[in-house]
Design an enzyme around this catalytic site. Sequence first.
Site, PDB file in Angstrom:
ATOM      1  N   ASN A   1      -5.074   7.342  -6.145  1.00 48.18           N
ATOM      2  CA  ASN A   1      -5.821   8.565  -5.807  1.00 48.18           C
ATOM      3  C   ASN A   1      -5.078   9.828  -6.240  1.00 48.18           C
ATOM      4  O   ASN A   1      -4.789  10.720  -5.452  1.00 48.18           O
ATOM      5  CB  ASN A   1      -6.186   8.613  -4.308  1.00 48.18           C
ATOM      6  CG  ASN A   1      -4.971   8.655  -3.396  1.00 48.18           C
ATOM      7  OD1 ASN A   1      -3.914   8.158  -3.738  1.00 48.18           O
ATOM      8  ND2 ASN A   1      -5.131   9.248  -2.223  1.00 48.18           N
TER       9      ASN A   1
ATOM     10  N   ASP B   1       1.263   2.677   3.541  1.00 44.04           N
ATOM     11  CA  ASP B   1       0.430   3.862   3.337  1.00 44.04           C
ATOM     12  C   ASP B   1       1.285   5.125   3.407  1.00 44.04           C
ATOM     13  O   ASP B   1       0.801   6.188   3.811  1.00 44.04           O
ATOM     14  CB  ASP B   1      -0.740   3.933   4.319  1.00 44.04           C
ATOM     15  CG  ASP B   1      -1.818   4.912   3.871  1.00 44.04           C
ATOM     16  OD1 ASP B   1      -1.844   5.256   2.672  1.00 44.04           O
ATOM     17  OD2 ASP B   1      -2.609   5.345   4.718  1.00 44.04           O
TER      18      ASP B   1
ATOM     19  N   LEU C   1      -5.107   9.270   7.886  1.00 39.31           N
ATOM     20  CA  LEU C   1      -6.433   8.659   7.946  1.00 39.31           C
ATOM     21  C   LEU C   1      -6.351   7.197   7.510  1.00 39.31           C
ATOM     22  O   LEU C   1      -5.692   6.929   6.494  1.00 39.31           O
ATOM     23  CB  LEU C   1      -7.411   9.418   7.043  1.00 39.31           C
ATOM     24  CG  LEU C   1      -7.792  10.806   7.567  1.00 39.31           C
ATOM     25  CD1 LEU C   1      -8.562  11.596   6.517  1.00 39.31           C
ATOM     26  CD2 LEU C   1      -8.611  10.706   8.869  1.00 39.31           C
TER      27      LEU C   1
ATOM     28  N   HIS D   1       0.870  -1.195   0.000  1.00 37.44           N
ATOM     29  CA  HIS D   1       0.000   0.000   0.000  1.00 37.44           C
ATOM     30  C   HIS D   1       0.896   1.230   0.000  1.00 37.44           C
ATOM     31  O   HIS D   1       1.475   1.591   1.029  1.00 37.44           O
ATOM     32  CB  HIS D   1      -0.910   0.017   1.236  1.00 37.44           C
ATOM     33  CG  HIS D   1      -1.890   1.151   1.217  1.00 37.44           C
ATOM     34  ND1 HIS D   1      -3.241   0.961   1.418  1.00 37.44           N
ATOM     35  CD2 HIS D   1      -1.736   2.492   1.034  1.00 37.44           C
ATOM     36  CE1 HIS D   1      -3.859   2.138   1.356  1.00 37.44           C
ATOM     37  NE2 HIS D   1      -2.959   3.082   1.126  1.00 37.44           N
TER      38      HIS D   1
HETATM   39  O1  DOR Z   1      -3.559   9.590   5.548  1.00 37.49           O
HETATM   40  C1  DOR Z   1      -3.878   9.266   4.425  1.00 37.49           C
HETATM   41  N1  DOR Z   1      -3.307   9.817   3.332  1.00 37.49           N
HETATM   42  N2  DOR Z   1      -4.852   8.365   4.281  1.00 37.49           N
HETATM   43  C2  DOR Z   1      -5.358   8.068   3.077  1.00 37.49           C
HETATM   44  O2  DOR Z   1      -6.261   7.264   3.020  1.00 37.49           O
HETATM   45  C3  DOR Z   1      -4.878   8.761   1.856  1.00 37.49           C
HETATM   46  C4  DOR Z   1      -3.531   9.266   2.033  1.00 37.49           C
HETATM   47  C5  DOR Z   1      -3.114  10.259   0.960  1.00 37.49           C
HETATM   48  O3  DOR Z   1      -3.293   9.964  -0.225  1.00 37.49           O
HETATM   49  O4  DOR Z   1      -2.570  11.305   1.309  1.00 37.49           O
HETATM   50 ZN    ZN Z   2      -3.416   5.052   1.413  1.00 37.83          ZN
END
Ligand code: DOR
Ligand code: ZN
Length: 348
Positions: free
Chosen positions: A41, A247, A219, A13
């Site tokens: 994204n 992440d 998040l 991820h």
């Molecule tokens: O903290 C986060 N940042 N959570 C996510 O789900 C997306 C990510 C981002 O793309 O910055």
């Molecule tokens: Zn993510």
Amino acid sequence: MQQITLTQPDDWHLHVRTGDMLKTVINHTVRQFARAIIMPNLQPPVTNVAQALIYQQEILHAASSQYNFNPLMVLYLTNSTTVEDVRLAADSSAIHAFKLYPAGATTNSAQGITDLKAVFPIFAAMEEHNVPLLVHGEVTDADIDIFDRERVFIEQKLSVIHLHFPTLRIVLEHVTTREAVQFVQQAPDNIAATITPQHLLYNRNAILVGGIKPHYYCLPILKRETHREALVKAATSGNPKFFLGTDSAPHLSHLKENSCGCAGCYSAYAAIELYAEAFDAASALDKLEGFASFYGADFYQLPRNTQHITLEKTDWQVPDNYPVSDKTRLTPLKAGETLHWKLKESVA
Ligand code: DOR
Ligand code: ZN
């Protein structure tokens, strides 16, 4: 000096963005990981195979040719995704999953899903074609407390998806709660979860005690200590349903140190070292290789890596920031602090 050698890990991820930010971050990942699941994204999001192939080329261009890095592409589910999009994704060796963002749940999720039932035909096609569904598991209802959003998503949404599509392979991404751990543990083998370094290392005090610390804001948000303990237990249990997904989500420093700061922790610069810190603290370094190098590949039905990396127990100081352009910076998680594990450069 203590050292550990692991089969080369993968990051299941990862956000790498585009342009200058991509160029700043990609080689931090590439020097540790053989493969990474690349989050779609972007603005606009990566919604079809053609866009994913262009993005994959941009990533490969930015990555050092010294390493043999393989970016595994993911498509962003929207309300307009079609069954044909799923079929084309299943036929493409570059695409490994679809990502479900509930609309408004996080960074660049505005084009995400507004009505889960409306995408059931898409889930059916994914189940039929054996394409995994990656889930950002948080509800967005204004009346649900931000610390409860993952638990409520599991109760109200994820359990319903799983009930209707019992053989759909699902990764509940970046789990943050005891309830998420329990859901994944009791579910069949087609349900798995990734765990980030920040959720293993910190609880919500990191964001709020002694002043607001925006570089710990991500998040789903960090939760209380009992949840962190449940995550450490799951990650170090040797249960193959839990595997590494950083992440790592880079944002420019000034956009995090802001009256409306962006969500995301930048961990890719030392991802495997940060996990080593967490596993060492739990006296479970012997469980790191399964979590980092085996279970994700097995879940994604890909071969395990054959190269190795070595980590040494030696102190080093994390930079305060990395330059992105002439005027902009990226602040890493643990900026200016000391890490106790260090990756030896060569992949053998
Ligand atoms: O903290 C986060 N940042 N959570 C996510 O789900 C997306 C990510 C981002 O793309 O910055
Ligand atoms: Zn993510």
